[in-house]
Write an enzyme that holds these catalytic residues in place. Structure first.
Site, PDB file in Angstrom:
ATOM      1  N   LYS A 101      -8.101   0.498   9.695  1.00  0.00           N
ATOM      2  CA  LYS A 101      -7.382  -0.727   8.775  1.00  0.00           C
ATOM      3  C   LYS A 101      -7.892  -0.783   7.430  1.00  0.00           C
ATOM      4  CE  LYS A 101      -4.401  -3.548   8.163  1.00  0.00           C
ATOM      5  NZ  LYS A 101      -3.213  -2.962   7.624  1.00  0.00           N
TER       6      LYS A 101
ATOM      7  N   ARG B 120     -10.177  -1.794  13.103  1.00  0.00           N
ATOM      8  CA  ARG B 120     -11.269  -1.265  12.072  1.00  0.00           C
ATOM      9  C   ARG B 120     -11.860  -0.002  12.317  1.00  0.00           C
ATOM     10  NH1 ARG B 120     -12.918  -5.426   8.090  1.00  0.00           N
ATOM     11  NH2 ARG B 120     -14.142  -3.941   7.517  1.00  0.00           N
TER      12      ARG B 120
ATOM     13  N   GLU C 142       6.298   5.242  -0.403  1.00  0.00           N
ATOM     14  CA  GLU C 142       5.968   4.284   0.675  1.00  0.00           C
ATOM     15  C   GLU C 142       6.302   4.762   2.140  1.00  0.00           C
ATOM     16  OE1 GLU C 142       3.490   2.496   1.085  1.00  0.00           O
ATOM     17  OE2 GLU C 142       4.103   0.804   2.776  1.00  0.00           O
TER      18      GLU C 142
ATOM     19  N   CYS D  47     -14.939   0.416  10.645  1.00  0.00           N
ATOM     20  CA  CYS D  47     -15.962  -0.097  12.068  1.00  0.00           C
ATOM     21  C   CYS D  47     -15.749  -1.410  12.106  1.00  0.00           C
ATOM     22  CB  CYS D  47     -17.458   0.339  11.800  1.00  0.00           C
ATOM     23  SG  CYS D  47     -17.702   2.097  11.622  1.00  0.00           S
TER      24      CYS D  47
ATOM     25  N   HIS E 153      13.209  20.902  -9.552  1.00  0.00           N
ATOM     26  CA  HIS E 153      11.862  21.545 -10.235  1.00  0.00           C
ATOM     27  C   HIS E 153      11.122  22.086  -9.003  1.00  0.00           C
ATOM     28  CE1 HIS E 153      13.248  20.002 -13.912  1.00  0.00           C
ATOM     29  NE2 HIS E 153      13.479  18.965 -13.573  1.00  0.00           N
TER      30      HIS E 153
ATOM     31  N   ASN F 152     -22.230  -0.362   9.910  1.00  0.00           N
ATOM     32  CA  ASN F 152     -21.034   0.216   9.149  1.00  0.00           C
ATOM     33  C   ASN F 152     -21.432   0.721   7.714  1.00  0.00           C
ATOM     34  OD1 ASN F 152     -18.471   0.236   8.032  1.00  0.00           O
ATOM     35  ND2 ASN F 152     -17.934  -1.866   8.044  1.00  0.00           N
ATOM     36  N   GLY F 153     -20.982   1.829   7.417  1.00  0.00           N
ATOM     37  CA  GLY F 153     -21.273   2.579   6.027  1.00  0.00           C
ATOM     38  C   GLY F 153     -21.979   3.825   6.372  1.00  0.00           C
TER      39      GLY F 153
ATOM     40  N   GLU G 294       1.751   8.458   8.516  1.00  0.00           N
ATOM     41  CA  GLU G 294       0.761   7.998   9.179  1.00  0.00           C
ATOM     42  C   GLU G 294       0.549   7.449  10.564  1.00  0.00           C
ATOM     43  OE1 GLU G 294       0.207   3.600   7.116  1.00  0.00           O
ATOM     44  OE2 GLU G 294      -1.469   4.490   7.523  1.00  0.00           O
TER      45      GLU G 294
ATOM     46  N   LYS H 246       4.413   5.627   5.342  1.00  0.00           N
ATOM     47  CA  LYS H 246       4.390   4.961   6.633  1.00  0.00           C
ATOM     48  C   LYS H 246       4.813   6.016   7.809  1.00  0.00           C
ATOM     49  CE  LYS H 246       3.207   2.206   5.987  1.00  0.00           C
ATOM     50  NZ  LYS H 246       2.484   1.322   4.763  1.00  0.00           N
TER      51      LYS H 246
ATOM     52  N   TRP I 293     -15.612   4.094  13.675  1.00  0.00           N
ATOM     53  CA  TRP I 293     -14.793   5.143  12.911  1.00  0.00           C
ATOM     54  C   TRP I 293     -15.879   6.118  12.294  1.00  0.00           C
ATOM     55  CZ3 TRP I 293     -14.314   7.239   7.751  1.00  0.00           C
ATOM     56  CH2 TRP I 293     -13.185   7.945   7.435  1.00  0.00           C
TER      57      TRP I 293
HETATM   58  O1  M6R Z   1      -6.738  -3.263   2.267  1.00  0.00           O
HETATM   59  P1  M6R Z   1      -6.083  -2.417   1.247  1.00  0.00           P
HETATM   60  O2  M6R Z   1      -4.693  -2.928   0.920  1.00  0.00           O
HETATM   61  O3  M6R Z   1      -6.763  -2.254   0.063  1.00  0.00           O
HETATM   62  O4  M6R Z   1      -5.843  -0.989   1.897  1.00  0.00           O
HETATM   63  C1  M6R Z   1      -5.616   0.108   1.005  1.00  0.00           C
HETATM   64  C2  M6R Z   1      -5.143   1.311   2.086  1.00  0.00           C
HETATM   65  O5  M6R Z   1      -6.108   1.592   2.579  1.00  0.00           O
HETATM   66  C3  M6R Z   1      -4.039   0.901   2.920  1.00  0.00           C
HETATM   67  O6  M6R Z   1      -2.859   0.258   2.376  1.00  0.00           O
HETATM   68  C4  M6R Z   1      -3.548   2.251   3.718  1.00  0.00           C
HETATM   69  O7  M6R Z   1      -2.827   2.994   2.790  1.00  0.00           O
HETATM   70  C5  M6R Z   1      -2.457   1.621   4.704  1.00  0.00           C
HETATM   71  N1  M6R Z   1      -3.013   2.125   6.072  1.00  0.00           N
HETATM   72  C6  M6R Z   1      -1.154   2.318   4.566  1.00  0.00           C
HETATM   73  O8  M6R Z   1      -0.294   1.819   5.677  1.00  0.00           O
END
Ligand code: M6R
Length: 602
Positions: A597, A28, A480, A2, A503, A103-104, A487, A484, A77
């Site tokens: 984010k 956010r 990783e 948020c 396996h 927010n929360g 998401e 990417k 969010w």
């Molecule tokens: O701000 P942070 O690095 O702690 O965030 C952790 C994850 O939420 C963040 O890396 C998330 O997995 C990304 N959207 C991946 O691209």
């Protein structure tokens, strides 16, 4: 999660400023948005005017809102209540003279809501947030005996309300009777911006850059009364005054803008080569200091969430390969059971772009209770994690706005590689390695290379599944890369240790199954190629990512060898592929569905 932005000052254009602030904060949360203003010429019914809508802000305007010099807004969010206009923030009380953004999660909202309904309050949304507005209304009745008491009564009412809330929450409340914003924080981030004749509140310091660089990050249980000429910070429970801990933001407004790029993610990918060169050439003092401390610790754990967890995993390989030190890694949301085995003289290294990820902060809080020393690698200087750490290192990525983390990942692992080299007493070796990685990154982000990736993305855009394999550091790259691709392009992708295929997962490989293979010429090359052949033999369509081509590959993406740092250009290639797959499929890479984010809820 948020985005929150609040303004009070001389300008009558507060709603427009707030909307502009929200646009910079949309990463956010972007399920819905809303702005509330206390109109300067109070209408006869003396109420707050709100505009709110489900969906992204896009080109929305607030020209239909009245002018005012006190306004705030929110990008949501969703946690409680679906994505609808009604559930968007701000929320109002029954009299429409109190508005709240939040927010929360208010964990006891059902109890509070039922009590308030019994007292006659009418709820219009399904959110937990709305109880806050009605609670303030209720306390205002109690505290506002005389109208001239309205202003102090207001902050008292917010304070009493905040104390009633269970869970981790940040709230800002405004009221038609008081020219101020009253805010409180527990868990979720809030930052106060100091201006001249105007002041600000935001969930994220980057939103304040056009207006001020002087900020105070609220600590848990701190409250603040923000008026146009003053900022009064105090402890929510004791009422004790808190002296502002003013901090200077070092980012620039330009850094936080897209510039010539269509999306933040593409801009952030292209910044990486330059950032790597900077890290290679800047003073490594802090890396050396951290390396010394970690070397002494009998047990070291690296922790993070999502992409930061992948950085932790990659770094554990760096430490064993370069410094011959066994360093464990963990995923923050799964870390609980490991905390009990870290000795008091052990060390926990927390990795985070935002420094606000709740799963990680919870781990750090518990570790601190055990007197475990906290080290951190953080992008947002001043964030909660930054303040909680005994030693911290700023990764220096600059504002990262694409929800998919790119440059924060690369700068994190670049620093971790340096720390591993420093631990081995060879910082120069680390710097050289980063120079190679920077050069390779430059090559794979060139125009010609990008075109190759765009072509491949066109070919793959209708695929539903992708398998990505690698050994050692290339397995980290596979994980990783899969994250990417998933998401932002919504293609199912799975990162698998190459040797694990046989396996189980190999059962899914049939004619035409897309298999990406990270195969740098390291000690795993032969076995990785053997695994690639096992895929090919079952009909797999093999995309090789390597420094040299091979007959097994149906498609080949050449990545220059950068030794142990080859993981860096390898991941950059995957970032670009994820980006162009997303563009080909017609989605927004900066704001993928259901995500935000910084993940500030559990
Ligand atoms: O701000 P942070 O690095 O702690 O965030 C952790 C994850 O939420 C963040 O890396 C998330 O997995 C990304 N959207 C991946 O691209």
């Amino acid at each position: 999660m948020c985005g929150i932005f609040g303004y009070i000052g001389d300008k009558k254009t507060a709603p427009r400023m707030v909307l502009a602030g929200l646009k910079t904060l949309e990463y956010r949360g972007y399920d819905s948005w809303g702005v509330a203003v206390v109109p300067s010429k109070q209408s006869t019914n003396n109420t707050i005017v709100v505009k709110k809508k489900a969906g992204k802000i896009g080109d929305a305007t607030v020209n239909d809102l009245p002018e005012g010099s006190l306004a705030f807004g929110h990008t949501r969010w969703a946690t409680h209540g679906g994505v609808t206009d009604k559930n968007a923030h701000p929320h109002l009380d029954c009299s429409k003279t109190v508005a709240v953004i939040h927010n929360g999660i208010v964990e006891n909202y059902e109890t509070l809501r039922n009590e308030l309904i019994k007292k006659g309050h009418r709820f219009v949304s399904e959110t937990d947030t709305e109880v806050i507005a009605h609670l303030v209304e209720e306390y205002l009745k109690k505290f506002s005996v005389l109208p001239r008491d309205a202003a102090p009564a207001f902050s008292k009412a917010v304070q009493a309300t905040f104390k009633d809330l269970e869970g981790l929450n940040a709230i800002i409340v405004i009221n038609t009777a008081a020219e101020e914003m009253v805010a409180a924080r527990n868990g979720s981030p809030l930052v106060v911006g100091f201006g001249h004749g105007e002041n600000f509140l935001a969930s994220d310091p980057a939103a304040l850059l056009p207006y001020t660089k002087q900020v105070h990050f609220l600590e848990d249980d701190e409250m603040v009364i923000v008026s146009k000429g003053s900022i009064h910070i105090f402890h929510a429970h004791t009422g004790e005054r808190v002296r502002p801990r003013k901090q200077l933001l070092t980012w620039t407004t330009e850094e936080a803008e897209k510039g010539k790029y269509p999306f933040f993610m593409l801009k952030e990918i292209h910044e990486q080569a330059g950032l790597l060169s900077e890290i290679a050439s800047e003073s490594p003092e802090q890396s050396i200091l951290i390396a010394k401390e970690l070397k002494k610790a009998p047990r070291v754990y690296l922790v993070g969430a999502g992409t930061s967890a992948h950085a932790a995993r990659s770094a554990s390989y760096f430490f064993s390969l370069v410094a011959n030190k066994l360093v464990n890694y963990g995923i923050a949301s799964e870390f609980d059971h490991r905390l009990s085995v870290i000795p008091e003289n052990g060390a926990l290294m927390a990795l985070s772009q935002s420094g606000e990820t709740m799963d990680l902060l919870e781990v750090v809080k518990k570790a601190k209770e055990k007197n475990i020393k906290i080290f951190s690698l953080v992008n947002v200087v001043g964030s909660t994690l930054w303040r909680m750490s005994d030693e911290h290192l700023a990764i220096g990525a600059g504002p990262e706005k694409g929800v998919a983390s790119t440059k924060a990942f690369i700068t994190k692992i670049a620093h971790l590689l340096l720390i591993a080299y420093a631990m081995a007493g060879d910082i120069k070796g680390g710097q050289k390695s980063l120079v190679r990685a920077a050069k390779a990154t430059k090559e794979v982000t060139s125009k010609a290379y990008t075109q190759t990736i765009m072509k491949l993305a066109k070919k793959l855009k209708d695929e539903q599944h992708l398998y990505i394999i690698g050994h050692g550091l290339s397995y980290c790259a596979a994980l990783e890369s899969a994250l990417k691709i998933k998401e932002i392009s919504y293609i199912h992708a799975e990162g698998i240790p190459a040797g694990e295929l046989k396996h189980g997962t190999l059962a899914l490989v049939t004619k035409g199954t897309i298999c990406m293979v990270f195969a740098p010429h390291d000690e795993h090359y032969q076995s990785t190629m053997a695994n690639a052949m096992e895929m090919k033999a079952r009909g797999g369509y093999i995309i090789g990512i390597s420094d040299k081509n091979d007959d097994v590959f149906d498609e080949f993406l050449q990545v220059p060898d950068a030794g142990i740092a080859t993981i860096i250009p390898n991941i950059v290639v995957a970032q670009l592929l994820a980006y162009y797959l997303t563009i080909e499929r017609g989605f927004d890479p900066d704001m993928p569905r259901n995500l935000a984010k910084s993940v500030t809820v559990k």
